[in-house]
Design an enzyme around this catalytic site. Structure first.
Site: not given
Ligand SMILES: CC(C)(COP(=O)(O)OP(=O)(O)OC[C@H]1O[C@@H](n2cnc3c(N)ncnc32)[C@H](O)[C@@H]1OP(=O)(O)O)[C@@H](O)C(=O)NCCC(=O)NCCS
Length: 377
Positions: A255, A313
Site C-alpha cells: 500500500h 483488496e
Molecule cells: C499498492 C501499491 C501500488 C503500492 O505501491 P508503492 O507504495 O508505490 O510501492 P512500491 O512500488 O514503492 O514498492 C516497493 C517494492 O515492493 C515491491 N512490491 C510492492 N507491492 C508488491 C506486491 N504486491 N507484490 C510484489 N512486490 C511488490 C515493488 O516491486 C518494489 O520492489 P523494488 O523496491 O524491488 O522495486 C503496490 O503495493 C501494488 O502494486 N500492490 C498490488 C496491487 C494492489 O493490491 N492494489 C490495491 C491497493 S489497496
C-alpha cells in the site's frame, strides 16, 4: 518560486478534512472520530452515511426519516432504464454502465438542491448496478423495495430473494469500511469538479471514472483470481514464487500509505467469516488465508524491509465472493459505498468556496514562429 510537488502529488497535502484520518504509520483509520473497527461492524450503512454528512450519529427518528427519504428515491427514470438496456445489449462491463448511468440519473430533476441531489445519487447508485446485472443476465429487474435498507435492497435486487441477515450485515460492514479514505484519487477528482461550483451529479460521475482504473478500485477481481488459480494449498508456494520471480506484483498486498497492516483488512476478515454458510466459501476462505500466509512470507523473503502487508483488496475480494457477487461487480460495489464519501467531500469542498486550480510548470519549447499551412513540408 512555487514549490513543485512530487509526481502523483505523493506526500502533498491538498485539503483539510474532518471526514477520515488515514494513519499509515500506525495502521489506523478514523472515520469522523470513530476507529473503523468499532464503527463498521456495528452501524448500518445509512447510519455511517448520516454520520459523514452531518457529523453526528442519527437518533432513531432521524435515521428512520433518512432511510425513508432514500427509499422513496430509488425508482430509476425511464432514460436511465433505456440506457442500461442499450448497454446490456452491448454487454458493457457493469462499471462502465454505472459511469454512463450516473451522468443521467438526475434527468427527472436536474439543478436540484445539493442535499437532494446527494440523497438521489446514494439511493439510485445501487439500483443502477443491480438492475444492470439482471439485464445482463437477460432477466427483468425486480422493482426496488422501499421496506428494505440499502444493503438488503441491493442484494434483494441482485438475487431476486430477500437476503439472509448475515449477508446484509456483511455488506453493511463492507460499505462502512470503504466509505471514505482520505484524499484518494476518486475523492480528489470529485472535489476538483465540485470546486468549480458544478453540480453533484457531475462530481460523482467523474469520481466513478477515476475509481474504475486498475490502479485505484480495480484490484480485488485479480486478487480473487490469484487464490482461485492457485486452487490447492500445495500450489501456493511455487505459484507465488514464480510470479514474484517474474517481477509481477501480488494483488492484495502492499500500500502507498499503510506500511503496517491495512486496518480495513481485519474488519473485512471478521465480516467475511460471517459468510461461512455460502456454498463453497469455507474452502475458498481457508485457502485464501493459507495463500496470504505464504505470500507474506515470500514478500518478506524477496523484498526484505519493504513492509509489504495484506491490503483491503485481498479481503474485499473474499468478502464479495462470499456474498456470491461476480468479480465484475466488485468495483461497482466498491463505488456504492465510496459514493457517500465523495458526496461528503463535496459538501466539505463547497464550504471552502475556493476553486481547486494548481499550476503547471512549462517545460516545452519557447520562441517558435508561425508557418502558414501552404509552406509546411
Ligand atoms: C499498492 C501499491 C501500488 C503500492 O505501491 P508503492 O507504495 O508505490 O510501492 P512500491 O512500488 O514503492 O514498492 C516497493 C517494492 O515492493 C515491491 N512490491 C510492492 N507491492 C508488491 C506486491 N504486491 N507484490 C510484489 N512486490 C511488490 C515493488 O516491486 C518494489 O520492489 P523494488 O523496491 O524491488 O522495486 C503496490 O503495493 C501494488 O502494486 N500492490 C498490488 C496491487 C494492489 O493490491 N492494489 C490495491 C491497493 S489497496
Amino acid at each position: 518560486m512555487i514549490a513543485m510537488a512530487k509526481a502523483g502529488l505523493e506526500g502533498f497535502i491538498a485539503a483539510e478534512t474532518t471526514l477520515s484520518h488515514v494513519d499509515g504509520a500506525h495502521g489506523r483509520l478514523i472515520i469522523r472520530g470513530f476507529p473503523v473497527e468499532e464503527l463498521a461492524p456495528q452501524a448500518s450503512f445509512e447510519e455511517v452515511v448520516y454520520l459523514l454528512w452531518n457529523d453526528a450519529l442519527p437518533n432513531a427518528a432521524q435515521l428512520d426519516s433518512f432511510k425513508e427519504r432514500l427509499a422513496s428515491q430509488r425508482a430509476l427514470p425511464r432514460a436511465v432504464m433505456r440506457l442500461l438496456r442499450d448497454a446490456a445489449a452491448r454487454r458493457l462491463p457493469p462499471i462502465i454502465a454505472l459511469r454512463m448511468a450516473s451522468a443521467v440519473l438526475d434527468v427527472d430533476q436536474p439543478d436540484g438542491e445539493v442535499r437532494e441531489d446527494a440523497e438521489r445519487v446514494l439511493a439510485r447508485f445501487p439500483v443502477i448496478v443491480a438492475t444492470y446485472e439482471r439485464l445482463l443476465a437477460g432477466q427483468a429487474a425486480p422493482e426496488p423495495r422501499s421496506d428494505l435498507g440499502a444493503a438488503a435492497n441491493y442484494l434483494y435486487m441482485l438475487f431476486d430473494a430477500e437476503p439472509p441477515r448475515d449477508r446484509v450485515r456483511a455488506l453493511d460492514t463492507y460499505w462502512n469500511t470503504v466509505v471514505d479514505h482520505g484524499l484518494n484519487a476518486s475523492t480528489f477528482a470529485a472535489r476538483v469538479i465540485i470546486s468549480t461550483w458544478s453540480d453533484l451529479t457531475s462530481a460523482v460521475t467523474g469520481a466513478v471514472g477515476a475509481l474504475k482504473g486498475p490502479l485505484h478500485g480495480g484490484a480485488p477481481g485479480p486478487a480473487l483470481d490469484t487464490v482461485l488459480e492457485i486452487g490447492t494449498p500445495e500450489h501456493a508456494e511455487p505459484y507465488l514464487r514464480q510470479r514474484i520471480e517474474r517481477g509481477e506484483r501480488l494483488m492484495g498486498f502492499g500500500h502507498r500509505v499503510y506500511k503496517v497492516r491495512d486496518p480495513r483488512a481485519d474488519v473485512l476478515n471478521e465480516a467475511a467469516i460471517l459468510l461461512e454458510k455460502t456454498e463453497g466459501f469455507k474452502e475458498t476462505y481457508a485457502l485464501a488465508r493459507y495463500v496470504e500466509k505464504v505470500a507474506l512470507r515470500l514478500l518478506e523473503e524477496y523484498k526484505p524491509g519493504r513492509a509489504l502487508q495484506t491490503n483491503v483488496e485481498f479481503y474485499t475480494a473474499l468478502l464479495l465472493h462470499g456474498l456470491a457477487l461476480k468479480p465484475e461487480l466488485f468495483t461497482p460495489t466498491f463505488a456504492l459505498g465510496r459514493v457517500a464519501g465523495w458526496v461528503a467531500h463535496c459538501f466539505e469542498q463547497l464550504k471552502t468556496g475556493r476553486i481547486v486550480r494548481p499550476e503547471s510548470s512549462y517545460v516545452g519549447i519557447l520562441g517558435r514562429s508561425w508557418v502558414p499551412l501552404s509552406e509546411r513540408t
